[in-house]
Scaffold this motif. Structure first.
Motif, PDB file in Angstrom:
ATOM      1  N   UNK A 158       0.808  -1.208   0.000  1.00  0.00           N
ATOM      2  CA  UNK A 158       0.000   0.000   0.000  1.00  0.00           C
ATOM      3  C   UNK A 158       0.842   1.259   0.000  1.00  0.00           C
ATOM      4  N   UNK A 159       0.241   2.339   0.466  1.00  0.00           N
ATOM      5  CA  UNK A 159       0.885   3.653   0.451  1.00  0.00           C
ATOM      6  C   UNK A 159       0.641   4.405   1.756  1.00  0.00           C
ATOM      7  N   UNK A 160       1.655   5.144   2.155  1.00  0.00           N
ATOM      8  CA  UNK A 160       1.493   6.169   3.190  1.00  0.00           C
ATOM      9  C   UNK A 160       1.601   7.511   2.466  1.00  0.00           C
ATOM     10  N   UNK A 161       0.565   8.314   2.571  1.00  0.00           N
ATOM     11  CA  UNK A 161       0.437   9.522   1.747  1.00  0.00           C
ATOM     12  C   UNK A 161       0.336  10.755   2.641  1.00  0.00           C
ATOM     13  N   UNK A 162       1.031  11.819   2.226  1.00  0.00           N
ATOM     14  CA  UNK A 162       0.953  13.106   2.916  1.00  0.00           C
ATOM     15  C   UNK A 162       0.561  14.181   1.909  1.00  0.00           C
ATOM     16  N   UNK A 163      -0.258  15.119   2.365  1.00  0.00           N
ATOM     17  CA  UNK A 163      -0.820  16.138   1.487  1.00  0.00           C
ATOM     18  C   UNK A 163      -0.646  17.523   2.090  1.00  0.00           C
ATOM     19  N   UNK A 164      -0.536  18.517   1.227  1.00  0.00           N
ATOM     20  CA  UNK A 164      -0.388  19.909   1.667  1.00  0.00           C
ATOM     21  C   UNK A 164      -0.597  20.817   0.460  1.00  0.00           C
ATOM     22  N   UNK A 165      -0.685  22.113   0.700  1.00  0.00           N
ATOM     23  CA  UNK A 165      -0.697  23.052  -0.415  1.00  0.00           C
ATOM     24  C   UNK A 165       0.671  23.080  -1.094  1.00  0.00           C
ATOM     25  N   UNK A 166       1.743  23.016  -0.268  1.00  0.00           N
ATOM     26  CA  UNK A 166       3.104  23.030  -0.814  1.00  0.00           C
ATOM     27  C   UNK A 166       3.953  22.019  -0.053  1.00  0.00           C
ATOM     28  N   UNK A 167       4.655  21.167  -0.802  1.00  0.00           N
ATOM     29  CA  UNK A 167       5.634  20.252  -0.239  1.00  0.00           C
ATOM     30  C   UNK A 167       6.961  20.491  -0.944  1.00  0.00           C
ATOM     31  N   UNK A 168       7.994  20.745  -0.176  1.00  0.00           N
ATOM     32  CA  UNK A 168       9.326  21.005  -0.732  1.00  0.00           C
ATOM     33  C   UNK A 168      10.313  20.167   0.079  1.00  0.00           C
ATOM     34  N   UNK A 169      10.714  19.018  -0.460  1.00  0.00           N
ATOM     35  CA  UNK A 169      11.398  18.001   0.332  1.00  0.00           C
ATOM     36  C   UNK A 169      12.802  17.734  -0.186  1.00  0.00           C
ATOM     37  N   UNK A 170      13.757  17.664   0.727  1.00  0.00           N
ATOM     38  CA  UNK A 170      15.124  17.292   0.389  1.00  0.00           C
ATOM     39  C   UNK A 170      15.240  15.771   0.335  1.00  0.00           C
TER      40      UNK A 170
END
Length: 240
Positions: free
Chosen positions: A135-147
């Motif tokens: 399956x999936x673990x999902x995260x949501x937001x208006x903006x995601x900026x990930x290193x």
């Protein structure tokens, strides 16, 4: 996501396990400045069309049923195919202005979902643990900026969450707890992505009655909410 305890030590233990996982997911959510999380399990075997993505944990609140339905409608087929092919995280941009999911130094090691069909950006971490643990673990937001380091850390933690979900003991229903035909029908349609109003219309029942059937099925399946009841019914083969 609210956790409801329906009585009995087994239910209390399940609720405590769910609450512990939710705390961990909330911590992960804060670590990347996301606004929501959801965990989807893949149920069924064979071709993607024969399998279903079911939300088993989330913090969407009262909108959980609708939001899970919309995410699966928008990206479900692509998510199922991707899980067969790759373990790279999936990114997508939201449909609103400025709703983006980006990685500054890891673009070659993620994949992007086609289109911007949802009112939020997101990142989905795929996990494969065997027939019942995918399956999936999902995260949501208006903006995601990930290193890159953040993505790798979050993916590892997502695997631990799914491992702990898989470790939860499942049990078959006793004869006295058998689901009625109406309860199974409501669960099946809910598992097909219909909301209570649509189920009520198809069955010629009131929304209140549909919710009562789904609530009874949730209790019998020793689940903390409707979404977990659907996931368990799928895993145990009560619905398809």
């Amino acid at each position: 996501m609210a956790v409801y305890v329906t009585g009995g030590r087994g239910n209390q233990t399940k609720a405590m396990r769910a609450a512990t996982l939710i705390v961990r997911l909330q911590t992960m959510q804060r670590d990347i400045d996301a606004s929501r999380f959801a965990v989807f399990r893949l149920n069924g075997n064979g071709l993607p069309a024969a399998r279903k993505l079911t939300c088993v944990l989330d913090n969407w609140g009262a909108e959980a049923e609708m939001m899970a339905h919309e995410l699966v409608r928008a990206y479900g087929d692509e998510l199922k195919l991707h899980l067969d092919d790759s373990l790279l995280p999936l990114l997508w941009n939201g449909s609103g202005e400025g709703q983006t999911a980006d990685t500054i130094d890891f673009e070659r090691f993620v994949r992007r979902v086609t289109g911007s069909q949802l009112p939020f950006a997101g990142i989905a971490f795929p996990v494969r643990l065997g027939a019942q643990g995918n399956g999936y673990v999902i995260f949501m937001a208006d903006v995601l900026d990930l290193a890159s380091e953040t993505i790798l850390d979050m993916h590892g933690r997502a695997c631990h969450v799914m491992t702990d979900l898989l470790a939860s003991d499942e049990r078959r229903l006793q004869p006295s707890e058998a689901l009625s035909e109406r309860e199974l029908s409501c669960l099946q349609m809910a598992g097909d992505g219909l909301i209570s109003e649509e189920i009520a219309d198809k069955m010629g029942l009131s929304v209140h009655t549909v919710n009562a059937y789904l609530g009874a099925a949730t209790t019998k399946l020793d689940s903390v909410n409707r979404i977990q009841a659907i996931a368990k019914a799928l895993r145990l083969g009560y619905i398809r």
